[in-house]
Scaffold this motif. Sequence first.
Motif, short mmCIF file in Angstrom:
data_model
loop_
_atom_site.label_atom_id
_atom_site.label_comp_id
_atom_site.label_asym_id
_atom_site.label_seq_id
_atom_site.Cartn_x
_atom_site.Cartn_y
_atom_site.Cartn_z
N SER A 5 0.89 -1.21 0.03
CA SER A 5 0.07 0.04 0.13
C SER A 5 0.93 1.13 0.22
N PHE A 6 1.99 1.05 0.66
CA PHE A 6 3.01 2.22 0.57
C PHE A 6 3.51 2.55 -0.83
N PHE A 7 3.97 1.73 -1.54
CA PHE A 7 4.29 1.94 -3.10
C PHE A 7 3.14 2.15 -3.91
N ALA A 8 2.09 1.55 -3.62
CA ALA A 8 0.66 1.92 -4.59
C ALA A 8 0.55 3.31 -4.23
N SER A 9 0.51 3.74 -2.94
CA SER A 9 0.19 5.34 -2.56
C SER A 9 1.28 6.24 -3.17
N LEU A 10 2.54 5.81 -3.23
CA LEU A 10 3.68 6.63 -3.92
C LEU A 10 3.38 6.71 -5.38
N GLN A 32 -5.61 17.77 -8.10
CA GLN A 32 -5.66 16.58 -7.35
C GLN A 32 -6.22 16.47 -6.16
N SER A 33 -6.73 15.45 -5.67
CA SER A 33 -7.46 15.62 -4.48
C SER A 33 -6.65 14.76 -3.30
N ILE A 34 -6.43 15.57 -2.35
CA ILE A 34 -5.69 14.79 -1.18
C ILE A 34 -6.51 14.07 -0.38
N ASN A 114 -0.66 6.26 3.22
CA ASN A 114 -1.77 5.69 3.24
C ASN A 114 -2.82 6.60 3.14
N GLY A 115 -2.99 7.10 1.83
CA GLY A 115 -3.98 8.00 1.50
C GLY A 115 -4.03 9.31 2.14
#
Length: 381
Positions: A5-10, A32-34, A114-115
């Motif tokens: 999830s860390f790399f997906a979020s990056l 972009q939406s935070i 983490n989003g």
Amino acid sequence: MKSLSFFASLAAFVADVFRVVALPSGLTSTDQSITSSCQCTAGNIPVALDVDLPLDPTDDPINSTNTRNLRATFGIHTIFCQPPHTATRSSQDHVQLLLHGSTYTSQYWTWPFNGFQNYSYVAHACAEGHITVAYDALGVGLSDRPSNSADIQLPSAAAIAAFFSHHLKSGELTTSLGLPTQRFKRVIAIGHSQGSVVYNYASIFQGSKTPFDALILTGHLHDPGFLESTKFGRPAARDVDPGRWANLDPGYISSSNRTQYYPPDNSTFSADIVKLDQLTKDVSTVYYTDAAFAVYVPAKGFKGPVVQLVGSEDQVHCLNGGDGFVSCNAKVLQASEEAFWPDSKNFTMVVRQGQGHDVNLDFGAAETFSLLTELVEQFTH
Ligand SMILES: *[C@@H]1O[C@H](CO)[C@@H](O)[C@H](O)[C@H]1NC(C)=O
Ligand SMILES: *[C@@H]1O[C@H](CO)[C@@H](O)[C@H](O)[C@H]1NC(C)=O
Ligand SMILES: *[C@@H]1O[C@H](CO)[C@@H](O)[C@H](O)[C@H]1NC(C)=O
Ligand SMILES: *[C@@H]1O[C@H](CO)[C@@H](O)[C@H](O)[C@H]1NC(C)=O
Ligand SMILES: *[C@@H]1O[C@H](CO)[C@@H](O)[C@H](O)[C@H]1NC(C)=O
């Protein structure tokens, strides 16, 4: 699972940042939406500089007479975030101007983990109803990088910060981003480390004309140990990562590892955060630290409230052996640091127990974020 999830979020963040579209004015921008409840707009703002820089960057920039004039326009990457309910108001009471530290980018304030739930101050502030503007310093992130690193010194960095403050107040900043005009009455400048030094320099240089209404300077102290450690220099960016920075002149520096930005006790931060930090590190120039001594004088004339905030485990300041260890005790520091703000209507020293230099990036971050928005609310009520 965690690292996935860390790399997906990056990856999602990088994809977002680089999904750049051209605007008619020649600006570039990406929405972009935070978080779903926070509206963020990013773009490259042209900043025209006309500033005198010391020919010898180790001179005191405040009173150096041997100067050269830098007249140039640089694109500065900016991210403006606001909660939906403020987007329709043309006049706003205040905005926070966020400036990152050395070898970081504006991502320090929008940490994509983490989003954006855990370490993004921008997401926290937005959820609390606050508007923020963060930008990449000249030469880093998605901002323009001058071919001559010596264009990046405290006076040019301070002029860029002042530009943002003036343009936020006049309404031009929001229009440059393609948004409806919003004018801000007050700018609360929040810095980290080198970003705090830049704000501190601007306050000394401009005194009562400083364009910020209040300062929150994190990761910042006027300790002799820090000044001492700046003499050891830092690795040239082209040696740290030739793949990215081989073409940069040796005035551009980076860091080989991020250890000193976290507390010594590795149970107080996440190893994933340090990995992400190492992967996304950027450059700075040697000239900020060469002239750092210039902010070790009182900022006469600056009247707004000032808060300095450090972690007790800050290895750049509190645990820096250069001065036989400054005592990072809030009472001791309150007395020594307030001398640098003789005209401030309220100087407050805050020491966060257990936190390191990067107060946004260890397990104490959430509490620090609450404290920062509380301070902003105190300043503006
Ligand atoms: C510049 O001002 C500082 C005090 O801010 C002083 O210590 C220094 O001697 C001055 N340098 C010169 C060259 O006048
Ligand atoms: C991130 O935030 C969530 C929700 O607040 C929390 O449950 C989790 O422990 C946090 N993770 C880290 C690594 O701090
Ligand atoms: C990280 O860099 C510091 C200097 O900033 C050095 O003392 C330390 O040995 C380095 N650690 C590793 C694991 O490379
Ligand atoms: C923390 O440091 C200890 C001692 O250096 C090491 O054995 C341990 O693996 C580290 N833990 C993490 C999570 O990095
Ligand atoms: C000074 O500022 C601090 C932090 O904002 C606040 O807690 C304190 O009450 C203020 N003191 C005065 C005298 O206003």
